[in-house]
Design an enzyme around this catalytic site. Structure first.
Site, PDB file in Angstrom:
ATOM      1  N   LYS A 200      -5.901   3.834   5.674  1.00 22.05           N
ATOM      2  CA  LYS A 200      -5.192   3.102   4.621  1.00 22.05           C
ATOM      3  C   LYS A 200      -6.211   2.575   3.634  1.00 22.05           C
ATOM      4  O   LYS A 200      -7.126   1.834   4.008  1.00 22.05           O
ATOM      5  CB  LYS A 200      -4.384   1.962   5.224  1.00 22.05           C
ATOM      6  N   ARG A 210       4.281  -5.072  -3.288  1.00 22.33           N
ATOM      7  CA  ARG A 210       4.007  -6.506  -3.105  1.00 22.33           C
ATOM      8  C   ARG A 210       5.045  -7.337  -3.856  1.00 22.33           C
ATOM      9  O   ARG A 210       5.396  -8.429  -3.411  1.00 22.33           O
ATOM     10  CB  ARG A 210       2.564  -6.812  -3.533  1.00 22.33           C
ATOM     11  N   LYS A 223      -7.894  -6.731  -0.762  1.00 22.78           N
ATOM     12  CA  LYS A 223      -7.880  -6.457   0.678  1.00 22.78           C
ATOM     13  C   LYS A 223      -9.038  -5.539   1.067  1.00 22.78           C
ATOM     14  O   LYS A 223      -8.969  -4.826   2.061  1.00 22.78           O
ATOM     15  CB  LYS A 223      -6.519  -5.849   1.072  1.00 22.78           C
ATOM     16  N   GLU A 239     -11.781   6.593  11.412  1.00 23.25           N
ATOM     17  CA  GLU A 239     -10.642   5.685  11.644  1.00 23.25           C
ATOM     18  C   GLU A 239      -9.549   6.394  12.453  1.00 23.25           C
ATOM     19  O   GLU A 239      -8.978   5.833  13.387  1.00 23.25           O
ATOM     20  CB  GLU A 239     -10.052   5.205  10.314  1.00 23.25           C
ATOM     21  N   LYS A 254      -2.506   6.827   3.669  1.00 23.38           N
ATOM     22  CA  LYS A 254      -1.807   6.037   2.654  1.00 23.38           C
ATOM     23  C   LYS A 254      -2.788   5.550   1.605  1.00 23.38           C
ATOM     24  O   LYS A 254      -3.853   5.051   1.999  1.00 23.38           O
ATOM     25  CB  LYS A 254      -1.165   4.847   3.358  1.00 23.38           C
ATOM     26  N   SER A 280       4.637   2.789  -3.196  1.00 26.31           N
ATOM     27  CA  SER A 280       5.446   2.244  -4.280  1.00 26.31           C
ATOM     28  C   SER A 280       4.938   2.631  -5.658  1.00 26.31           C
ATOM     29  O   SER A 280       5.721   2.968  -6.548  1.00 26.31           O
ATOM     30  CB  SER A 280       5.524   0.728  -4.136  1.00 26.31           C
ATOM     31  N   TYR A 319      10.248   6.438  -0.952  1.00 30.42           N
ATOM     32  CA  TYR A 319      11.398   5.692  -1.469  1.00 30.42           C
ATOM     33  C   TYR A 319      12.448   6.641  -2.052  1.00 30.42           C
ATOM     34  O   TYR A 319      13.574   6.230  -2.307  1.00 30.42           O
ATOM     35  CB  TYR A 319      10.941   4.674  -2.518  1.00 30.42           C
TER      36      TYR A 319
HETATM   37  C1  PBG Z   1       1.452  -4.267   4.325  1.00 33.43           C
HETATM   38  C2  PBG Z   1       1.822  -3.016   3.629  1.00 33.43           C
HETATM   39  C3  PBG Z   1       1.595  -2.640   2.285  1.00 33.43           C
HETATM   40  C4  PBG Z   1       2.257  -1.445   2.102  1.00 33.43           C
HETATM   41  C5  PBG Z   1       2.842  -1.088   3.314  1.00 33.43           C
HETATM   42  N1  PBG Z   1       2.553  -2.062   4.255  1.00 33.43           N
HETATM   43  C6  PBG Z   1       0.915  -3.365   1.193  1.00 33.43           C
HETATM   44  C7  PBG Z   1      -0.483  -3.752   1.281  1.00 33.43           C
HETATM   45  O1  PBG Z   1      -1.232  -3.331   2.173  1.00 33.43           O
HETATM   46  O2  PBG Z   1      -0.867  -4.549   0.440  1.00 33.43           O
HETATM   47  C8  PBG Z   1       2.334  -0.719   0.790  1.00 33.43           C
HETATM   48  C9  PBG Z   1       3.493   0.210   0.638  1.00 33.43           C
HETATM   49  C10 PBG Z   1       3.792   0.606  -0.762  1.00 33.43           C
HETATM   50  O3  PBG Z   1       3.049   0.313  -1.711  1.00 33.43           O
HETATM   51  O4  PBG Z   1       4.830   1.255  -0.939  1.00 33.43           O
HETATM   52  N2  PBG Z   1       0.250  -4.338   4.933  1.00 33.43           N
END
Ligand code: PBG
Length: 330
Positions: A200, A210, A223, A239, A254, A280, A319
């Site tokens: 990720k 968010r 993050k 990982e 992701k 997203s 989505y």
């Molecule tokens: C939470 C999480 C996130 C997403 C999925 N689980 C956001 C992040 O890590 O800030 C993002 C999914 C998306 O953008 O559709 N840890």
């Protein structure tokens, strides 16, 4: 060796039946996981401004969405709560509440749909913390690993007890998959799967999400001390290897399209079930292009989903899942 004019690659492309016959990979409704956002209240649909066409649903209404997914042939849902602001705290303790939004949504969907659909739940503290980070923070705002893992284990057990089928840790703490697997085994949840968000990235594509879970305004900084650097590919393989060794049943990469090379390399290296999260920001890009008259939604959705399959994915969190599944016909 045969060459032109005997060899003409256009021959098999000439007609629809022949293209269908020669197609190497195809996306189907069974390849999709549909993310849904949960909100408090009754009989509520709250559109997410940053994600046109996506809404947050109250628990009673999310059941209807689950039924639509079943009817369209979608095998699994991914749930994300927009936790009430007054329930967000420094330590994200609401994640452990057996009656939190997430658990109520899991139970409602499982009561209504049973084993007709799988429910995947995200493990990370960001929908529950007042600071929007995925874990516990120290005085300097640093997300501490080992104490966070302890809370994540509690969160995962809470979700499993409510009926979650797949636990999906998205927090990127070290050692969390083994800790969660051990706890699931010890508590009798031996059939609950783990799909780890193994690779990720600290991505600019998560912004609309968010907004949807209500953590954007709370999050200070980024993050990057736990999510991966977009420049790294070798590290993604490490990982993934770690998470597999710790007991992950499947792994996720992701975001999706910008990281197709990672998906391909993970599949080649390990031959395990790999999933992509078309996140997203990727959804928002497509919808913005459609709104600007610059793209055909249906064609773009199906082409991007096909790309994930071609790269080696077993499935995609998107989505657009309901829309795509309906286009494809269950
Ligand atoms: C939470 C999480 C996130 C997403 C999925 N689980 C956001 C992040 O890590 O800030 C993002 C999914 C998306 O953008 O559709 N840890």
């Amino acid at each position: 060796m045969t060459s032109y004019p005997h060899l003409r690659l256009r021959r098999t492309r000439a007609l629809p039946w022949s293209r269908a016959l020669h197609r190497e990979v195809e996306i189907t409704p069974a390849d999709m996981i549909w993310p849904l956002f949960v909100t408090d209240g009754r009989d509520c649909e709250v559109p997410v401004a940053a994600l046109p066409g996506v809404s947050r649903w109250s628990v009673d209404r999310i059941v209807d969405q689950a039924r639509l997914a079943v009817a369209a042939g979608i095998p699994a849902l991914a749930l994300f709560p927009n936790t009430q602001p007054e329930r967000r705290t420094h330590d994200g303790g609401e994640a452990l509440n057996p009656d939190n939004l997430m658990c109520r949504a899991i139970r409602a969907i499982k009561d209504a749909c049973g084993s007709d659909i799988g429910v995947l739940t995200d493990v990370a503290l960001d929908p529950y913390t007042s600071h929007g980070q995925d874990g516990l923070i120290d005085d300097h705002g640093y997300v501490v690993n080992d104490d966070t893992v302890e809370v994540l284990v509690g969160q995962a057990l809470n979700q499993a007890a409510a009926g979650a089928d797949i636990i999906a840790p998205s927090d990127m703490m070290d050692g969390r998959v083994a800790a969660i697997r051990n706890a699931l085994e010890d508590s009798g949840h031996i059939h609950v799967q783990i799909m780890s968000y193994a690779a990720k990235y600290a991505s600019a594509f998560y912004g609309p999400f968010r907004d949807a879970v209500g953590s954007r305004g709370l999050l200070k900084g980024d993050k990057k001390t736990y999510q991966m650097d977009p420049g790294n590919a070798e590290e993604a393989l490490r990982e993934v290897e770690l998470d597999l060794n710790e007991g992950a049943d499947s792994v996720m990469v992701k975001p999706g399209l910008p990281y197709l090379d990672i998906i391909y390399r993970v599949k080649q290296a390990f031959g395990v079930p790999v999933f992509a999260y078309q996140v997203s920001g990727e959804y928002a890009l497509i919808e913005a292009a459609v709104a600007a008259g610059a793209a055909d939604r249906d064609a773009m959705v199906l082409e991007t989903l096909t790309a994930f399959k071609r790269a080696g994915c077993s499935g995609v969190l998107t989505y657009h899942a309901l829309h795509a599944a309906r286009l494809l016909g269950a």
